[in-house]
Write a protein that holds these residues in place. Sequence first.
Motif, mmCIF file in Angstrom:
data_model
loop_
_atom_site.group_PDB
_atom_site.id
_atom_site.type_symbol
_atom_site.label_atom_id
_atom_site.label_comp_id
_atom_site.label_asym_id
_atom_site.label_seq_id
_atom_site.Cartn_x
_atom_site.Cartn_y
_atom_site.Cartn_z
ATOM 1 N N PRO A 104 0.822 -1.217 0.000
ATOM 2 C CA PRO A 104 0.000 0.000 0.000
ATOM 3 C C PRO A 104 0.852 1.262 0.000
ATOM 4 O O PRO A 104 1.907 1.317 0.630
ATOM 5 C CB PRO A 104 -0.809 -0.119 1.300
ATOM 6 N N ALA A 105 0.368 2.267 -0.708
ATOM 7 C CA ALA A 105 1.050 3.557 -0.721
ATOM 8 C C ALA A 105 0.691 4.337 0.525
ATOM 9 O O ALA A 105 -0.374 4.134 1.120
ATOM 10 C CB ALA A 105 0.652 4.349 -1.967
ATOM 11 N N CYS A 106 1.589 5.231 0.927
ATOM 12 C CA CYS A 106 1.296 6.083 2.081
ATOM 13 C C CYS A 106 0.241 7.130 1.747
ATOM 14 O O CYS A 106 -0.346 7.713 2.647
ATOM 15 C CB CYS A 106 2.576 6.765 2.566
ATOM 16 N N SER A 107 0.009 7.365 0.460
ATOM 17 C CA SER A 107 -1.068 8.244 0.043
ATOM 18 C C SER A 107 -2.303 7.387 -0.192
ATOM 19 O O SER A 107 -2.397 6.661 -1.187
ATOM 20 C CB SER A 107 -0.684 9.005 -1.234
ATOM 21 N N ILE A 108 -3.256 7.445 0.751
ATOM 22 C CA ILE A 108 -4.462 6.623 0.627
ATOM 23 C C ILE A 108 -5.405 7.202 -0.417
ATOM 24 O O ILE A 108 -5.965 6.468 -1.240
ATOM 25 C CB ILE A 108 -5.157 6.513 1.996
ATOM 26 N N TYR A 109 -5.564 8.540 -0.408
ATOM 27 C CA TYR A 109 -6.386 9.193 -1.422
ATOM 28 C C TYR A 109 -5.894 10.620 -1.623
ATOM 29 O O TYR A 109 -5.770 11.386 -0.667
ATOM 30 C CB TYR A 109 -7.873 9.233 -1.035
ATOM 31 N N ALA A 110 -5.631 10.947 -2.896
ATOM 32 C CA ALA A 110 -5.276 12.310 -3.299
ATOM 33 C C ALA A 110 -5.710 12.461 -4.749
ATOM 34 O O ALA A 110 -4.948 12.173 -5.674
ATOM 35 C CB ALA A 110 -3.783 12.575 -3.149
ATOM 36 N N SER A 111 -6.964 12.832 -4.935
ATOM 37 C CA SER A 111 -7.624 12.894 -6.255
ATOM 38 C C SER A 111 -7.897 11.524 -6.837
ATOM 39 O O SER A 111 -8.666 11.377 -7.776
ATOM 40 C CB SER A 111 -6.807 13.726 -7.255
ATOM 41 N N ALA A 112 -7.257 10.486 -6.302
ATOM 42 C CA ALA A 112 -7.505 9.103 -6.720
ATOM 43 C C ALA A 112 -6.998 8.200 -5.604
ATOM 44 O O ALA A 112 -6.135 8.589 -4.815
ATOM 45 C CB ALA A 112 -6.809 8.791 -8.034
ATOM 46 N N LEU A 113 -7.527 6.986 -5.536
ATOM 47 C CA LEU A 113 -7.081 6.035 -4.522
ATOM 48 C C LEU A 113 -5.638 5.633 -4.770
ATOM 49 O O LEU A 113 -5.229 5.388 -5.918
ATOM 50 C CB LEU A 113 -7.985 4.807 -4.512
#
Length: 252
Positions: A104-113
């Motif tokens: 998993p990425a550390c960015s869970i949601y930023a304009s997209a999952l």
Amino acid sequence: MSAGRGPIGGLPRPRSAARLGQRTRYALLVTVVICVAVAVPPLLIPRQDDRAEASGAQGSVPSEVPVPRISASTPRPTPTPGRPRVPSCAAPRGSAVLEITPVPACSIYASALGTGWQASGSGTNVTPGRPVPDSDQIAIRIQKRTKTREQPATVTLLAASPVAMGAGTRLRLRVYGGRQYGTILRLSASPSAGRAGAKTVTLQAPPERWAAFVVHVGALSPGRLRRIDLAIATDQLPQAYEFYLDDITLGK
């Protein structure tokens, strides 16, 4: 005859001979000037045919295409910066959970999952990539479907594999509150995919405005994280309308 007129001994007078010589030289000079005037101009002035040949030869040579130059006043195009790459959250070493899934990425949601994350709802409609009202921003839209306080209405963010959690790990997110009354959420975190966490943190966003939150998620789910739940507090706010989630990240 007198001495000043007529020939003397058959010879012309000396003054007449001198005049004759001057006239002869003058006639020769005039003749030379006329010859020069006639012969020299064709050598100095090109003929009409020569000019035509010269212009025709020049017309057959292709002209050079001017090369465009960027002047100092012309702004150079600036490259559009790409979205910053968010590093993946590493799974804990020695974990007994073995799954062939993306980290998993550390960015869970930023304009997209983010990679390795999915969003779902229980008693709610969860729609990523929806425009926020009166804005060109894209976020996750949450619409409550329950009618009573007893019915749960929850948003779940699930990672494809466990994420290592430290004591200082934080969850950052923004909530756009619903109209008229805003939004109240209870956030929990769990190391398991099958159940929600026991501890909760309450988040409250004002109506139709963004509110930013930082949660010490490492204290809610020590060691590792697999699931995040955002339950609508219907007991406190039964008249809950749709709201939005954005900029959900894990980090220090």
